[in-house]
Design an enzyme around this catalytic site. Structure first.
Site, mmCIF file in Angstrom:
data_model
loop_
_atom_site.group_PDB
_atom_site.id
_atom_site.type_symbol
_atom_site.label_atom_id
_atom_site.label_comp_id
_atom_site.label_asym_id
_atom_site.label_seq_id
_atom_site.Cartn_x
_atom_site.Cartn_y
_atom_site.Cartn_z
ATOM 1 C CB THR A 16 18.750 70.883 -51.731
ATOM 2 O OG1 THR A 16 18.373 70.440 -53.038
ATOM 3 C CG2 THR A 16 20.237 70.635 -51.542
ATOM 4 C CD GLU A 19 23.469 72.259 -51.005
ATOM 5 O OE1 GLU A 19 23.083 72.683 -49.896
ATOM 6 O OE2 GLU A 19 22.831 72.456 -52.054
ATOM 7 C CE LYS A 63 21.684 91.006 -59.708
ATOM 8 N NZ LYS A 63 20.663 89.994 -59.390
ATOM 9 C CD1 TRP A 67 23.853 94.537 -57.211
ATOM 10 C CD2 TRP A 67 24.742 92.934 -55.914
ATOM 11 N NE1 TRP A 67 24.342 93.556 -58.037
ATOM 12 C CE2 TRP A 67 24.895 92.553 -57.265
ATOM 13 C CE3 TRP A 67 25.221 92.091 -54.929
ATOM 14 C CZ2 TRP A 67 25.494 91.369 -57.640
ATOM 15 C CZ3 TRP A 67 25.818 90.905 -55.304
ATOM 16 C CH2 TRP A 67 25.953 90.549 -56.656
HETATM 17 P P1 ADP Z 1 17.698 75.002 -48.419
HETATM 18 O O1 ADP Z 1 17.333 73.634 -48.763
HETATM 19 O O2 ADP Z 1 16.576 75.980 -48.250
HETATM 20 O O3 ADP Z 1 18.841 75.539 -49.233
HETATM 21 P P2 ADP Z 1 19.547 75.066 -46.339
HETATM 22 O O4 ADP Z 1 19.343 75.024 -44.879
HETATM 23 O O5 ADP Z 1 20.552 74.163 -46.915
HETATM 24 O O6 ADP Z 1 18.171 74.809 -46.930
HETATM 25 O O7 ADP Z 1 19.814 76.561 -46.799
HETATM 26 C C1 ADP Z 1 21.080 77.112 -46.871
HETATM 27 C C2 ADP Z 1 21.000 78.595 -47.123
HETATM 28 O O8 ADP Z 1 20.302 79.247 -46.054
HETATM 29 C C3 ADP Z 1 22.332 79.267 -47.154
HETATM 30 O O9 ADP Z 1 22.955 79.141 -48.408
HETATM 31 C C4 ADP Z 1 21.958 80.715 -46.845
HETATM 32 O O10 ADP Z 1 21.490 81.397 -47.992
HETATM 33 C C5 ADP Z 1 20.812 80.566 -45.898
HETATM 34 N N1 ADP Z 1 21.284 80.728 -44.518
HETATM 35 C C6 ADP Z 1 21.588 79.769 -43.622
HETATM 36 N N2 ADP Z 1 21.978 80.311 -42.462
HETATM 37 C C7 ADP Z 1 21.936 81.656 -42.613
HETATM 38 C C8 ADP Z 1 22.229 82.788 -41.769
HETATM 39 N N3 ADP Z 1 22.627 82.651 -40.509
HETATM 40 N N4 ADP Z 1 22.065 84.017 -42.307
HETATM 41 C C9 ADP Z 1 21.656 84.194 -43.574
HETATM 42 N N5 ADP Z 1 21.360 83.180 -44.401
HETATM 43 C C10 ADP Z 1 21.490 81.926 -43.938
#
Ligand code: ADP
Length: 540
Positions: A184, A328, A437, A442
């Site tokens: 990640t 993940e 917040k 929110w």
């Molecule tokens: P990182 O390593 O930055 O976490 P990831 O690609 O695994 O990279 O990130 C996952 C996160 O990206 C998700 O938990 C979510 O918050 C955000 N995300 C992914 N796709 C979308 C989407 N279509 N809309 C909003 N948020 C998104």
């Protein structure tokens, strides 16, 4: 009477063997960092992947060992990752956009034994080598003619392959054995490793290929503009082999002119990338004209998709499929393909649904829960933490980092806050750490950003909560203007005034030259919060 079905382990090399046998002539086209355009096909990719497998065995690599890549999307990178997993190794795709310290940390943590890397990264690898504790062999993904003078003891990829036979057998491992590893981006603490198994990758590819997911077939020409080090290029190199799609790879090039040229020249009908890439391409089209050839679908994920992006693509005859997922989750969770009811709506109504993150594909279970852990109703209004479960979702991080990450029933907390409606459409409200917040209520930073990028002249927008004496936190909007455009605070606030609830209006708008991004191209909110933590809002 007892009967059983056969035990046919789900192994990733079966994908590439299938592609070689049934779609052998189907092209894999790649731009390389040497500046070449290489036209390969699935049969050649498979043969060369087997040579990679044989070369790794000769170097003493055993099943279960990690072999890292620091590479762009090219034919050689695809061959390497099939070759690594095909001999039982674990393909660890390292994100070169991480900071030096993070790259060193993850390569050492993964105990990578071999590193395959592109010419672009020679200076990076030379700089980091003194700190890399486990790498025994450095393989440069190029031919003899391009081998540079280097302080490193470099092996030449093309020479390694030339010494091996394409008839080398694959290694049959248990389908639950690891095939890949991806860390990640580590916006909080050290990056954590997600280890994909053969089984999870194959099941994920089958689900991703389906009509209501990517809808890929042997006639598809797919162009992942998402790098292989970002959650396996959203599994496209697997899905393309499984379906026999033509695969288009742009190497180190992410610039709008190259992307447009490849889409048109190769006849791509499906292309995938994060919103930033597409915003850049659409701005380029606006300025320089030209079309998008046969492109009819773009799959967009990684960050929320602003409505303006869907509308602009619609004007080019291109439908947007929104994806939500994470490293993940291999990475797929939901896709915004319309159900029959949504498809029957007028365009505007359909776009309302396409701005949502979509419905779960089969193989992903999801639910939202409140602070007490109780499940919340699927009414499109109640929002809470989004939990997921499924065969391609992480059960624990590599080497047990972070401890137990699923609850007693096996649910993984995504860190996202969402609603789910009666039809199963999920909508991300925010990441739990980004939500603002204000006075006990929110405010969604995502909704504000999506609205703000619709304002004339705005190229990109970020919203963070900053301390406020009365309301606890209030939104601060940061915008970057398009090249040559003039954007003012009053203009943006005026534009937003009829698009969002009045109490959501940002307390201040700053026009900035640049916004910080993570290694996967997302807004780096932690850096913004740090920078503006003492910012005094005019309303404070
Ligand atoms: P990182 O390593 O930055 O976490 P990831 O690609 O695994 O990279 O990130 C996952 C996160 O990206 C998700 O938990 C979510 O918050 C955000 N995300 C992914 N796709 C979308 C989407 N279509 N809309 C909003 N948020 C998104």
């Amino acid at each position: 009477m007892h009967g059983t079905m056969q035990d046919w382990p789900l192994l990733v090399w079966k994908l590439i063997d299938h592609a070689a046998l049934y779609h052998g002539d189907r092209e894999v086209v790649a731009l390389t960092c040497e500046g070449d355009e290489v036209r390969s096909n699935w049969r050649t990719i498979r043969d060369r992947a087997r040579q990679v497998a044989a070369a790794l065995r000769r170097l003493g690599i055993a099943p279960g060992d990690r072999v890292a890549t620091l590479a762009w999307n090219t034919h050689r990178h695809v061959e390497s990752w099939y070759g690594i997993s095909g001999m039982g190794g674990v393909a660890h795709t390292i994100n070169p956009r991480l900071f030096d310290d993070q790259i060193v940390y993850i390569a050492n943590h993964a105990e990578d034994r071999v590193l395959f890397f592109d010419l672009t990264f020679v200076p990076l690898v030379e700089r980091l080598t003194p700190r890399l504790t486990s790498i025994e062999h450095f393989v440069l993904l190029t031919d003899r003619a391009h081998m540079p003078a280097s302080s490193l003891d470099l092996l030449c990829y093309e020479e390694l392959l030339a010494a091996e036979s394409a008839d080398t057998p694959w290694t049959t491992v248990d389908e639950n054995a690891p095939a890949g590893l991806c860390y990640t981006s580590g916006t909080t603490g050290n990056p954590k490793g997600v280890q994909y198994s053969h089984r999870s990758n194959v099941l994920h590819a089958m689900a991703a290929a389906a009509t209501d997911t990517f809808g890929m077939s042997a006639q598809t020409v797919v162009f992942p503009v998402v790098p292989m080090y970002h959650a396996n290029a959203w599994s496209i190199p697997y899905v393309a082999a499984l379906t026999g799609a033509k695969l288009v790879l742009a190497g180190p090039n992410f610039d709008p002119p190259t992307i447009q040229r490849m889409i048109v020249a190769e006849g791509a009908d499906l292309a995938l990338a994060v919103p930033t890439i597409w915003l850049g391409l659409l701005q380029h089209l606006e300025k320089h004209g030209g079309g998008l050839g046969r492109l009819n679908r773009t799959a967009i994920g990684g960050s929320a998709v602003p409505r303006a992006l869907i509308e602009q693509f619609a004007a080019h005859g291109v439908t947007v499929l929104q994806l939500w997922g994470m490293t993940e989750m291999s990475p797929l969770g939901t896709v915004g393909t319309p159900c029959a009811r949504v498809a029957a709506l007028p365009l505007d109504g359909q776009i309302d649904y396409r701005t949502k993150q979509g419905r779960a594909t089969f193989g992903v279970e999801m639910k939202i829960v409140g602070d007490d852990g109780g499940e919340l109703p699927r009414d499109g209004k109640a929002f809470g933490r989004l939990l997921v479960k499924g065969p391609w979702i992480v059960g624990s991080y590599f080497k047990g980092d972070g401890g137990q990450v699923t609850d007693a029933e096996g649910w993984f907390d995504t860190g996202d806050v969402a609603t789910i409606d009666a039809g199963g459409y999920m909508q991300i409200v925010d990441r739990s750490k980004d939500v603002i917040k204000s006075g006990g209520e929110w405010i969604s930073s995502i909704d504000l950003e999506n609205a703000a990028v619709g304002a004339p002249g705005v190229a990109e927008a970020a919203v963070i909560g900053v301390p406020h004496p009365k309301w606890d936190e209030r939104p601060l909007l940061l915008v970057r203007a398009k090249d040559g455009a003039t954007v003012t605070k009053a203009g943006v606030l005026d534009y937003l005034s009829d698009k969002i609830a009045k109490w959501w209006l940002p307390d201040d708008v700053l026009i900035v030259d640049e916004l910080p991004h993570t290694a996967t191209g997302k807004l780096l909110k932690t850096a913004l919060r740090e920078k503006y933590k003492d910012y005094r809002l005019p309303t404070a």
